[in-house]
Scaffold this active site. Structure first.
Site, PDB file in Angstrom:
ATOM      1  N   PHE B 124       5.302   5.715  29.982  1.00 27.84           N
ATOM      2  CA  PHE B 124       3.904   6.104  30.112  1.00 27.84           C
ATOM      3  C   PHE B 124       3.622   6.333  31.581  1.00 27.84           C
ATOM      4  CE2 PHE B 124      -0.176   5.558  27.559  1.00 27.84           C
ATOM      5  CZ  PHE B 124       0.307   6.175  26.438  1.00 27.84           C
ATOM      6  N   GLN B 238     -12.811   6.270  34.180  1.00 29.68           N
ATOM      7  CA  GLN B 238     -11.564   7.017  33.992  1.00 29.68           C
ATOM      8  C   GLN B 238     -11.762   8.234  33.096  1.00 29.68           C
ATOM      9  OE1 GLN B 238      -7.921   5.438  31.713  1.00 29.68           O
ATOM     10  NE2 GLN B 238      -7.236   5.565  33.828  1.00 29.68           N
ATOM     11  N   HIS B 240      -9.704  10.708  31.149  1.00 25.26           N
ATOM     12  CA  HIS B 240      -8.334  10.899  30.669  1.00 25.26           C
ATOM     13  C   HIS B 240      -8.018  12.379  30.794  1.00 25.26           C
ATOM     14  CE1 HIS B 240      -4.842  10.960  28.062  1.00 25.26           C
ATOM     15  NE2 HIS B 240      -4.870   9.650  27.973  1.00 25.26           N
ATOM     16  N   LEU B 254      -9.238  12.265  21.995  1.00 25.65           N
ATOM     17  CA  LEU B 254      -8.072  12.027  22.841  1.00 25.65           C
ATOM     18  C   LEU B 254      -6.772  12.627  22.321  1.00 25.65           C
ATOM     19  CD1 LEU B 254      -7.585  10.311  25.456  1.00 25.65           C
ATOM     20  CD2 LEU B 254      -6.304   8.824  23.945  1.00 25.65           C
ATOM     21  N   GLU B 257      -1.349  10.096  25.862  1.00 24.09           N
ATOM     22  CA  GLU B 257      -0.411  10.280  26.961  1.00 24.09           C
ATOM     23  C   GLU B 257       1.023  10.199  26.453  1.00 24.09           C
ATOM     24  OE1 GLU B 257      -1.840   8.169  30.331  1.00 24.09           O
ATOM     25  OE2 GLU B 257       0.168   7.736  31.052  1.00 24.09           O
ATOM     26  N   ARG B 313      -3.482   8.830  35.844  1.00 22.29           N
ATOM     27  CA  ARG B 313      -4.457   9.671  35.146  1.00 22.29           C
ATOM     28  C   ARG B 313      -5.432  10.373  36.074  1.00 22.29           C
ATOM     29  NH1 ARG B 313      -5.614   5.829  29.875  1.00 22.29           N
ATOM     30  NH2 ARG B 313      -3.610   6.323  28.932  1.00 22.29           N
ATOM     31  N   HIS B 379     -13.046   8.400  29.306  1.00 18.03           N
ATOM     32  CA  HIS B 379     -12.180   7.602  28.448  1.00 18.03           C
ATOM     33  C   HIS B 379     -12.365   6.101  28.605  1.00 18.03           C
ATOM     34  CE1 HIS B 379      -8.668   6.802  26.083  1.00 18.03           C
ATOM     35  NE2 HIS B 379      -8.034   6.223  27.064  1.00 18.03           N
ATOM     36  N   ARG B 414      -6.959   2.658  35.761  1.00 18.58           N
ATOM     37  CA  ARG B 414      -6.144   1.880  34.828  1.00 18.58           C
ATOM     38  C   ARG B 414      -4.921   2.674  34.414  1.00 18.58           C
ATOM     39  NH1 ARG B 414      -5.586   1.737  29.109  1.00 18.58           N
ATOM     40  NH2 ARG B 414      -7.208   3.296  28.858  1.00 18.58           N
TER      41      ARG B 414
HETATM   42  C1  LIG Z   1      -8.566   7.380  21.657  1.00 17.89           C
HETATM   43  C2  LIG Z   1      -8.199   6.229  22.539  1.00 17.89           C
HETATM   44  C3  LIG Z   1      -6.870   5.897  22.733  1.00 17.89           C
HETATM   45  C4  LIG Z   1      -6.520   4.832  23.549  1.00 17.89           C
HETATM   46  N1  LIG Z   1      -5.183   4.521  23.686  1.00 17.89           N
HETATM   47  C5  LIG Z   1      -4.837   3.433  24.415  1.00 17.89           C
HETATM   48  C6  LIG Z   1      -3.465   3.055  24.532  1.00 17.89           C
HETATM   49  O1  LIG Z   1      -2.581   3.688  23.989  1.00 17.89           O
HETATM   50  N2  LIG Z   1      -3.158   1.968  25.248  1.00 17.89           N
HETATM   51  C7  LIG Z   1      -4.115   1.212  25.856  1.00 17.89           C
HETATM   52  O2  LIG Z   1      -3.760   0.219  26.460  1.00 17.89           O
HETATM   53  N3  LIG Z   1      -5.413   1.547  25.765  1.00 17.89           N
HETATM   54  C8  LIG Z   1      -5.799   2.643  25.068  1.00 17.89           C
HETATM   55  N4  LIG Z   1      -7.134   2.982  24.968  1.00 17.89           N
HETATM   56  C9  LIG Z   1      -8.132   2.106  25.567  1.00 17.89           C
HETATM   57  C10 LIG Z   1      -8.355   0.919  24.679  1.00 17.89           C
HETATM   58  O3  LIG Z   1      -8.216   1.285  23.334  1.00 17.89           O
HETATM   59  C11 LIG Z   1      -9.731   0.316  24.840  1.00 17.89           C
HETATM   60  O4  LIG Z   1      -9.987   0.117  26.181  1.00 17.89           O
HETATM   61  C12 LIG Z   1      -9.773  -1.013  24.140  1.00 17.89           C
HETATM   62  O5  LIG Z   1      -9.459  -0.847  22.783  1.00 17.89           O
HETATM   63  C13 LIG Z   1     -11.098  -1.713  24.266  1.00 17.89           C
HETATM   64  O6  LIG Z   1     -11.040  -2.874  23.493  1.00 17.89           O
HETATM   65  P1  LIG Z   1     -12.172  -3.967  23.497  1.00 17.89           P
HETATM   66  O7  LIG Z   1     -11.690  -5.088  22.667  1.00 17.89           O
HETATM   67  O8  LIG Z   1     -12.576  -4.238  24.895  1.00 17.89           O
HETATM   68  O9  LIG Z   1     -13.383  -3.219  22.811  1.00 17.89           O
HETATM   69  P2  LIG Z   1     -13.509  -2.421  21.413  1.00 17.89           P
HETATM   70  O10 LIG Z   1     -12.267  -2.350  20.646  1.00 17.89           O
HETATM   71  O11 LIG Z   1     -14.191  -1.155  21.669  1.00 17.89           O
HETATM   72  O12 LIG Z   1     -14.505  -3.285  20.637  1.00 17.89           O
HETATM   73  C14 LIG Z   1     -15.857  -3.373  21.009  1.00 17.89           C
HETATM   74  C15 LIG Z   1     -16.511  -4.220  19.992  1.00 17.89           C
HETATM   75  O13 LIG Z   1     -17.770  -4.609  20.456  1.00 17.89           O
HETATM   76  C16 LIG Z   1     -18.714  -4.441  19.443  1.00 17.89           C
HETATM   77  N5  LIG Z   1     -20.015  -4.281  20.059  1.00 17.89           N
HETATM   78  C17 LIG Z   1     -20.383  -3.447  21.061  1.00 17.89           C
HETATM   79  N6  LIG Z   1     -21.677  -3.615  21.346  1.00 17.89           N
HETATM   80  C18 LIG Z   1     -22.144  -4.582  20.517  1.00 17.89           C
HETATM   81  C19 LIG Z   1     -23.400  -5.192  20.309  1.00 17.89           C
HETATM   82  N7  LIG Z   1     -24.473  -4.853  21.022  1.00 17.89           N
HETATM   83  N8  LIG Z   1     -23.516  -6.131  19.348  1.00 17.89           N
HETATM   84  C20 LIG Z   1     -22.447  -6.481  18.593  1.00 17.89           C
HETATM   85  N9  LIG Z   1     -21.232  -5.942  18.751  1.00 17.89           N
HETATM   86  C21 LIG Z   1     -21.084  -4.998  19.695  1.00 17.89           C
HETATM   87  C22 LIG Z   1     -18.231  -3.264  18.666  1.00 17.89           C
HETATM   88  O14 LIG Z   1     -18.771  -3.262  17.382  1.00 17.89           O
HETATM   89  C23 LIG Z   1     -16.735  -3.536  18.662  1.00 17.89           C
HETATM   90  O15 LIG Z   1     -16.420  -4.419  17.638  1.00 17.89           O
HETATM   91  C24 LIG Z   1      -7.503   4.069  24.178  1.00 17.89           C
HETATM   92  C25 LIG Z   1      -8.843   4.404  23.974  1.00 17.89           C
HETATM   93  C26 LIG Z   1      -9.196   5.480  23.175  1.00 17.89           C
HETATM   94  C27 LIG Z   1     -10.622   5.840  23.019  1.00 17.89           C
END
Ligand SMILES: Cc1cc2nc3c(=O)[nH]c(=O)nc-3n(C[C@H](O)[C@H](O)[C@H](O)COP(=O)(O)OP(=O)(O)OC[C@H]3O[C@@H](n4cnc5c(N)ncnc54)[C@H](O)[C@@H]3O)c2cc1C
Ligand code: SF4
Ligand code: SF4
Ligand code: FES
Lengths: 258, 621
Positions: B124, B238, B240, B254, B257, B313, B379, B414
């Site tokens: 990556f 960021q 992407h 998306l 990568e 990125r 992103h 990142r």
């Molecule tokens: C398409 C895509 C591909 C990606 N690919 C990669 C990858 O290959 N490798 C990598 O390392 N990263 C990748 N990322 C980045 C990574 O996926 C995210 O940064 C990461 O999943 C964020 O996780 P999190 O647990 O912080 O939040 P999330 O998984 O977004 O969860 C947020 C949670 O908070 C809850 N929430 C938000 N606001 C409230 C509220 N007010 N009240 C109650 N609940 C709330 C939501 O319901 C959800 O459950 C990618 C991102 C995208 C968009």
């Protein structure tokens, strides 16, 4: 830009009706885009679930022109060019509002199924599995829990046997545990007794709607049924089995009284 | 809203807000430690943004490249983050990620395998070695499902789904509860608790073209900010480099990568692999400078330098923007990403099944035959809630944050794959931190009903207004402002214009009206989210205005290049006593000597022992 009629079901558990919306359509739009356009311009309170808009989260399931589909992956140009397009909630589960249904039953089914029970690590601290040994369950693990298969399965949809059969989604989940190279529990008796494998009569409707292309019947349900038959109905197979390979798996832990 | 005694309420030791990777891992930790845990999320369980992650989860397991170790991962992370990362967080992350990944395997995750049966790892951008544990291109789904399936069997954890947190409640400045509302019924819900772990993800919805879902409205930033916590590094957003650009309705989605990691190359309209013209000096020594070498890397990554398509990125996103601006873009305003001419169809379908699917279904493009059209998309938020590196606690007692909504770990940029590992590492640490805090807590915090009443009034105002503005229209305005003035390349007068526009938007937000009842009403939800989006947008804009240099995810045309002075400070935002946002710089502490030495070491120095071990392993195998 063309304009199309969208016939969207509006209502809640006390009842509802189809309502027509005239919507301008741009190139490349999917049904979910159109629903969002209705929301933003004509009906701000139109209830719909979605998250990824890329077929990855399984939130946006509904019935489009009568067919269970992911609305974010249904392109407008794949639908008939004439006439109104109907959008309604999936039928097997109770409506909350508009296109949103109450799928809590599915979460309860998962909790009834005994969880993953890994065998101990190798002495060097690793788990070793060959790619070809995991290919099979990786297919099951592609499931995005959209519940479209649960929606079409006639045992649930038409016969309403939600208290007897866990449905195709959870047959896959069971197959995933059962065929996981690291899992140590024996789930076969429970597959029949508690989860109702006998109710499925292999019509394959579930396989046809799965947006992930999982061969639900051929690769998960039929092999599970075979294991059940092996164990319970075929005395010869059962004896051969006893002599040849002593059951090494532990019985599955007791069910969660949920 | 009259009778508060009518509000449904529940009591927990700890409430985790968010059920993505970070929230699930935190809740599992709390549950395993025997805390009475409530998990709140806006969507159904298992649908959070993490489910969309494609490429993989970075951890120096050394399964594919035995020379790899935590030090090289740490060094890559610091260099990728342009040395603005919190040193301690980057250290903890690099050290603990392998254990967190192995633990997932024990909980049932089935990663792709190496020939010897171990967890396979892929290349990556910015990672020196193949380091990303992955499952095809649906790693996030695997992770979230594994965590979800672990969590649902835990005794002490209650999941409250389709439940949105509205405000954090305080007792004498410390956490006492959360006010939330149920989407299904529209009813309010009071959670009394001793600690809160925020895991709400980022705020990409403030822009129009984003890879983020509707949930990404920056709620966690706003909840923490209103409760008195600080936001750090918000200027680092960021973009992407590869989002879909066509058709318009999918713009921003998306393209992983992983396509480039598995051999895909970027070309402009003249068919040139333009990335060779954009290699920054700092990375020149480790990047291939001829097509021939870059192509040899695909076959043997240990003897050849990495292709420039795999630069970090920020570099690739700026390069694409430049190509497009200078007229060498693709027909729909992107550039070409070509894997069809590089790999056979079977390989592509096996390694990148969901990309194949996504382009086929949404754009009518067969990526095994034609190139994709791609361009930058918002992103990820490097910035976020400021927390202590070891405990994840913010400066509000009892308020913790983990995952994308917290800041510091990734510095100015990142690396791909470092988020999924971040969620696991800091999700777990936040659980431990919360338990420690709770066990040291003298008294049970009290809920201040006057605060609840004010919060309820604020939340229900859009429903109760007789007349008002359509919230969807206001969201569009906001996105327009951010797209136009706070995009990939920024400059003073545009940022100042953005601030003026945001002030006007505050007036609009105060007048939004959500027609209909409170039950499952997306318009009402949109109206509530606008408050969070505004705080997010304002903090990014103000921080971007202050930082007068270009570094990682923050580029200023009026201040090109990195500055040695600016690496010494963080930009921190908080709510001032007058209720206005206060943004200031703050000196960063000196890095610990041992870590600084690792970050600036040559690869040979770090690989020393591992490389020897690898050779020995090779000899005996
Ligand atoms: C398409 C895509 C591909 C990606 N690919 C990669 C990858 O290959 N490798 C990598 O390392 N990263 C990748 N990322 C980045 C990574 O996926 C995210 O940064 C990461 O999943 C964020 O996780 P999190 O647990 O912080 O939040 P999330 O998984 O977004 O969860 C947020 C949670 O908070 C809850 N929430 C938000 N606001 C409230 C509220 N007010 N009240 C109650 N609940 C709330 C939501 O319901 C959800 O459950 C990618 C991102 C995208 C968009
Ligand atoms: S094959 Fe079985 S599970 Fe699938 S739809 Fe038919 S009856 Fe239901
Ligand atoms: S098996 Fe297929 S149809 Fe059924 S829930 Fe999973 S993804 Fe959906
Ligand atoms: S919105 Fe995620 S599958 Fe449709």
């Amino acid at each position: 830009m063309t304009t199309r009629t969208f016939r969207v079901w509006r209502g809640d558990k006390s009842g509802g009706e189809f309502r027509d919306y005239e919507v301008p359509i741009d190139e490349g739009m999917v049904v979910l885009d159109v629903v969002h356009r209705i929301q933003a311009t004509q009906a701000p309170d139109l209830a719909v679930r979605w998250n990824c808009k890329a077929g990855k989260c399984g939130s946006c399931s509904c019935e489009i022109n009568g067919k269970p589909r992911l609305s974010c992956m249904t392109r407008m140009d794949t639908l008939p060019a004439e006439g109104p397009i109907t959008v309604q909630p999936i039928k097997t589960f109770p409506v909350i509002r508009d296109l949103v249904t109450d799928v809590a039953w599915n979460y309860r089914q998962k909790r009834r199924i005994p969880g993953f029970r890994p065998r101990p690590r190798n002495p060097d601290g690793t788990y070793r599995m060959q790619q070809e040994d995991v290919d099979r369950i990786q297919e099951f693990r592609k499931c995005i829990e959209c519940y479209l298969c649960q929606d079409v399965c006639h045992v649930l949809r038409d016969q309403g046997k939600l208290d007897k059969f866990v449905g195709p989604r959870f047959m896959i989940y069971l197959a995933n545990q059962e065929m996981h190279p690291l899992d140590n529990a024996d789930r076969i008796p429970a597959v029949r007794r508690d989860f109702g494998s006998g109710y499925c009569n292999i019509t394959k409707c579930c396989t046809e709607v799965c947006p992930e292309g999982i061969h639900i019947t051929d690769n998960a349900i039929i092999p599970l049924k075979e294991r059940v038959v092996d164990r319970f109905y075929d005395p010869i197979a059962a004896i051969v089995r006893l002599v040849r390979d002593k059951p090494t798996k532990e019985p599955a832990p007791a069910l969660d009284p949920d | 809203m009259a009778d508060l005694s009518d509000i449904q309420s529940v009591e927990h030791d700890v409430v985790v807000i968010g059920a993505g990777g970070a929230g699930l891992r935190a809740a599992i930790e709390c549950g395993l430690q025997g805390l009475n845990t409530g998990l709140v999320c806006k969507s159904l369980l298992g649908k959070a943004h993490t489910v969309m992650a494609e490429g993989g989860c970075a951890a120096a397991l050394g399964n594919v490249a035995p020379q790899d170790n935590w030090k090289v991962h740490f060094r890559d992370t610091m260099r990728g983050g342009k040395f603005l990362n919190d040193w301690r967080m980057a250290e903890l992350h690099a050290k603990q990620a392998p254990d967190r990944v192995r633990e997932l395997e024990e909980w049932g995750a089935v990663f792709d395998r190496t020939p010897s049966g171990l967890i396979s790892q892929r290349n990556f951008g910015g990672h020196r070695y193949p380091r990303l544990a992955h499952v095809g291109d649906r790693t996030g789904l695997e992770m979230i499902r594994t965590l979800q399936d672990k969590l649902v069997y835990l005794q002490h954890v209650a999941v409250h789904m389709e439940c949105t947190a509205l405000e954090l409640l305080l007792d004498d400045g410390a956490i006492a509860g959360v006010l939330a509302y149920w989407r299904e019924t529209g009813r309010l819900f009071l959670l009394k608790t001793k600690a809160v772990i925020l895991a709400t993800g980022g705020g990409g919805r403030a822009w129009r073209f984003t890879s983020n879902s509707w949930e990404y409205t920056g709620d966690g930033f706003a909840l923490a900010y209103e409760a008195g916590a600080e936001l750090i590094n918000m200027e680092f957003t960021q973009f992407h480099p590869t989002g879909m650009v066509w058709p318009p309705s999918v713009r921003g989605i998306l393209v992983t990568e992983g396509v480039r990691g598995d051999g895909g190359v970027l070309k402009n309209s003249a068919g040139d692999r333009f990335m060779f013209s954009y290699i920054p000096e700092k990375f020149a020594a480790e990047t291939a400078d001829t097509v021939e070498e870059a192509d040899r890397w695909l076959a043997d990554s240990s003897k050849n330098r990495r292709p420039p398509e795999l630069l970090t990125r920020d570099v690739v996103a700026r390069a694409i923007t430049r190509e497009v601006v200078e007229g060498r873009g693709s027909p729909h305003g992107g550039v070409f990403l070509d894997i069809a001419s590089r790999r056979d169809p079977e390989f592509i379908k096996r390694k990148l099944p969901s990309m194949y699917h996504q382009f086929k279904e949404l754009a009518g493009v067969d990526i095994t035959k034609e190139p994709m059209e791609v361009g930058p998309t918002l992103h990820y938020f490097m910035g976020g809630i400021r927390v202590d590196a070891d405990t994840q606690m913010s400066r509000v007692p009892g308020l913790f944050a983990a995952g994308e909504c917290s800041g510091g770990m990734h510095g100015a940029n990142r690396l791909g794959g470092n988020s999924l590992s971040d969620l696991l590492v800091f999700g777990q640490l936040a659980g431990v931190g919360a338990r420690q805090y709770i066990s040291g807590l003298g008294k049970q915090p009290r809920i201040d009903m006057a605060q609840v009443e004010r919060a309820v009034q604020r939340a229900t105002a859009p429903l109760n207004r007789a007349e008002g503005i359509n919230p969807y229209v206001v969201t569009e305005h906001l996105q327009h402002v951010m797209d136009r003035y706070v995009n990939i390349v920024r400059q003073r007068d545009e940022l100042e214009t953005a601030l003026v526009e945001l002030e006007k938007l505050k007036q609009e937000v105060a007048q939004v009206k959500a027609p209909g009842a409170s039950q499952y009403n997306p318009g009402w939800h949109e109206a509530i989210a606008l408050g969070s989006l505004l705080i997010t947008a304002e903090s990014v804009t103000r921080a971007a205005l202050i930082r007068e240099e270009s570094r990682g995810g923050h580029s200023r045309v009026d201040f090109p290049g990195e500055s040695d002075e600016w690496v010494k400070v963080s930009v921190v935002a908080r709510k001032g006593v007058d209720g206005q946002m206060e943004v200031r710089t703050e000196p960063r502490p000196q890095p610990p000597a041992d870590l600084a030495q690792i970050a600036h070491a040559t690869l040979e120095e770090l690989e020393g022992s591992g490389a020897t071990a690898a050779r020995e392993k090779g000899a005996s195998a």
